[in-house]
Design an enzyme around this catalytic site. Structure first.
Site, PDB file in Angstrom:
ATOM      1  N   PHE A 234       0.897  -1.172   0.097  1.00  0.00           N
ATOM      2  CA  PHE A 234      -0.213   0.004   0.110  1.00  0.00           C
ATOM      3  C   PHE A 234       0.954   1.296  -0.023  1.00  0.00           C
ATOM      4  CE2 PHE A 234      -2.305   3.125   2.263  1.00  0.00           C
ATOM      5  CZ  PHE A 234      -3.437   3.543   1.270  1.00  0.00           C
TER       6      PHE A 234
ATOM      7  N   ALA B 139      -5.053  -4.619   7.351  1.00  0.00           N
ATOM      8  CA  ALA B 139      -6.245  -3.678   7.560  1.00  0.00           C
ATOM      9  C   ALA B 139      -7.645  -4.222   7.275  1.00  0.00           C
ATOM     10  CB  ALA B 139      -5.964  -2.400   6.817  1.00  0.00           C
TER      11      ALA B 139
ATOM     12  N   HIS C 205      -0.008  12.986  -3.968  1.00  0.00           N
ATOM     13  CA  HIS C 205      -1.429  13.065  -4.352  1.00  0.00           C
ATOM     14  C   HIS C 205      -2.426  13.672  -3.153  1.00  0.00           C
ATOM     15  CE1 HIS C 205      -0.661   9.502  -2.196  1.00  0.00           C
ATOM     16  NE2 HIS C 205      -1.807   9.237  -1.765  1.00  0.00           N
TER      17      HIS C 205
HETATM   18  N1  F0G Z   1      -2.135  -0.678   4.799  1.00  0.00           N
HETATM   19  C1  F0G Z   1      -3.247  -0.914   4.027  1.00  0.00           C
HETATM   20  C2  F0G Z   1      -3.561  -2.012   3.342  1.00  0.00           C
HETATM   21  C3  F0G Z   1      -4.142   0.399   3.864  1.00  0.00           C
HETATM   22  O1  F0G Z   1      -5.279   0.209   3.285  1.00  0.00           O
HETATM   23  C4  F0G Z   1      -3.737   1.383   4.555  1.00  0.00           C
HETATM   24  C5  F0G Z   1      -4.635   2.446   4.411  1.00  0.00           C
HETATM   25  C6  F0G Z   1      -2.488   1.419   5.525  1.00  0.00           C
HETATM   26  C7  F0G Z   1      -1.820   0.445   5.468  1.00  0.00           C
HETATM   27  C8  F0G Z   1      -2.341   2.649   6.260  1.00  0.00           C
HETATM   28  O2  F0G Z   1      -3.104   2.814   7.485  1.00  0.00           O
HETATM   29  O3  F0G Z   1      -4.259   4.858   6.879  1.00  0.00           O
HETATM   30  O4  F0G Z   1      -4.451   3.810   9.193  1.00  0.00           O
HETATM   31  O5  F0G Z   1      -2.357   4.988   8.286  1.00  0.00           O
HETATM   32  N2  F0G Z   1      -5.635   2.759   3.394  1.00  0.00           N
HETATM   33  C9  F0G Z   1      -6.421   4.149   3.548  1.00  0.00           C
HETATM   34  C10 F0G Z   1      -7.045   3.727   2.207  1.00  0.00           C
HETATM   35  C11 F0G Z   1      -5.904   5.206   3.750  1.00  0.00           C
HETATM   36  O6  F0G Z   1      -7.715   4.933   1.859  1.00  0.00           O
HETATM   37  O7  F0G Z   1      -6.950   2.830   1.742  1.00  0.00           O
HETATM   38  P1  F0G Z   1      -3.667   4.219   7.748  1.00  0.00           P
END
Ligand code: F0G
Length: 459
Positions: free
Chosen positions: A125, A218, A451
């Protein structure tokens, strides 16, 4: 039987939302420099920017908030959360953090022992990739090739390509691989799940070479639900049992609890049995997050998370959640819109590469579609494509993303099927006028994670 399951909850409190008129949306977008992240939420009608921290808590969670113990050290709420996480994961050590990237910042640098190391993932991610690179390591993605074949069905498009993973390990030598990160579900691939079989094989590979296996979990509960539905051997297991098997195969669990933790803020680090690593994490937690029994959270946040983690494992909830995503995807697919199929666990990913073939990747076709959708309807979505990907650190060139996604993320327990009908109509309306969409370039480009704060203008 209906094809889409009704919600296993009813509405007890409402939050008014308003659709401002077209002229005002136009003004708001201009003021936001054509970057939807810079819009005030009051200018948004239906917010599908992210499923992160945007869900609705249950009345059990709101009740638990009142029981928060706000002690600086040794909070009762920490022990409750710790016990819950231990019960679900079977892991020995738990540290709360303020959100997912807090967990990444604390843990990942500890695994980077010397220069020239790499992490291998089914797909990093964007914040994970950023923390890998900030720690001085490289990030290698090895998702299966079927993932790139947007239109064709594969039950587990988030899987790791095992051959590619092995050859990366052998090519760079095992001592230079800091960790293998399995992102469950695979967000950047379209919220696509990973099968138990694949996770097992990755786990064997990691053991063979003595590399730690990290679950970026997550959306671990959504992944477990897909395993139950699509992997025959697990059809009769409960979500909790499946999740436990997933945890058994990994060594470390990082979590943004803003997703399957069903809370508005929070994150976790959990470690199986490496007590020394746990000690090192605690030291870094004190420096970056807070004392290790609160890690940047209020006691009440930890209470809500303890309840949310349990609720995320309920099958009725998960069935409806995955149905909502499918409900949004199906009419769009029927209309011929290319999207990651089958849809994933938290969002519909529409491929704007093909839709806006007249806009080159470095003029950000998906961002152009997202902006047009906002103007059309007040619906906010997010670009996951070349704008998000950024530049090659060596050459400084814009990297070309394999996908130019517009992601329509569905917040948990928040919108109804009626809201989704409205979104469908709006997407179809923009799709009709796709040939009139124009590309974007930078007015201001931030050096990292561009972004979020970039200012854009139409070319
Ligand atoms: N890992 C994954 C797979 C995620 O989707 C996210 C965050 C994070 C780590 C980081 O976590 O935002 O709590 O610091 N995803 C969000 C999204 C921001 O919109 O997909 P975080």
């Amino acid at each position: 039987m209906r094809d889409f399951s009704p919600p296993p909850y009813r509405i007890k409190m409402v939050e008014p939302i308003r659709r401002i008129p077209w002229k005002e949306r136009e003004k708001a977008l201009l003021k936001a420099h054509n970057n939807l992240f810079l819009l005030p939420s009051e200018a948004v009608y239906i917010d599908l920017l992210t499923d992160s921290g945007t869900g609705a808590m249950s009345h059990f969670q709101w009740a638990a908030l009142m029981q928060g113990d706000e002690s600086y050290a040794g909070s009762r709420s920490f022990y409750r959360l710790e016990q819950t996480v231990k019960n679900i994961t079977g892991y020995g050590y738990v540290i709360p953090v303020h959100q997912g990237r807090g967990a990444e910042q604390v843990l990942l640098p500890l695994l980077v022992k010397h220069p020239g190391m790499y992490f291998i993932s089914n797909m990093h991610f964007d914040t994970t990739r950023a923390h890998v690179e900030l720690a001085g390591a490289g990030a290698l993605d090895c998702v299966i090739p079927e993932c790139h074949d947007v239109q064709s069905y594969h039950p587990f498009k988030g899987n790791m390509d095992l051959c590619a993973c092995r050859s990366r390990i052998e090519g760079h030598k095992a001592e230079n691989i800091a960790g293998i990160i399995m992102t469950l579900t695979n967000n950047s691939a379209g919220g696509q799940p990973v099968s138990m079989e694949n996770l097992k094989q990755v786990s064997e590979l990691a053991k063979e070479f003595g590399i730690p296996l990290i679950m970026d979990g997550a959306r671990f509960a959504e992944n477990a639900a897909f395993i139950k539905m699509r992997e025959e051997a697990y059809a009769e297991f409960s979500i909790r049992e499946i999740a436990r098997k997933m945890f058994d195969l990994c060594d470390i669990f990082l979590m943004s609890a803003k997703k399957d933790g069903l809370v508005n803020i929070g994150g976790l680090i959990a470690i199986g049995d490496d007590e020394a690593l746990f000690g090192q994490c605690r030291v870094r937690t004190v420096a970056y997050e807070g004392f290790p029994t609160y890690g940047g959270l209020a006691g009440r946040d930890m209470e809500a998370m303890a309840v949310g983690l349990e609720e995320s494992l309920e099958l009725d909830y998960l069935t409806h959640r995955l149905d909502q995503v499918r409900y949004l995807a199906e009419p769009l697919r029927r209309a011929g819109i290319p999207l990651q199929y089958p849809p994933g666990g938290h969002a519909v990913f529409i491929d704007c590469k093909e839709i806006c073939a007249h806009i080159p990747y470095d003029r950000f076709p998906a961002q152009s579609f997202c902006n047009a959708l906002y103007l059309e309807s007040g619906v906010r979505t997010v670009e996951v494509g070349s704008l998000l990907l950024g530049r090659d650190p060596q050459s400084g060139e814009n990297l070309e993303s394999p996908f130019e996604w517009m992601r329509l993320s569905i917040p948990r327990r928040t919108y109804t099927y009626a809201h989704l009908d409205y979104v469908t109509e709006a997407v179809l309306a923009v799709y009709e006028k796709r040939e009139s969409l124009r590309g974007l370039c930078f007015e201001y480009e931030p050096p990292v994670l561009r972004h979020f704060t970039a200012k854009l203008k139409y070319v």
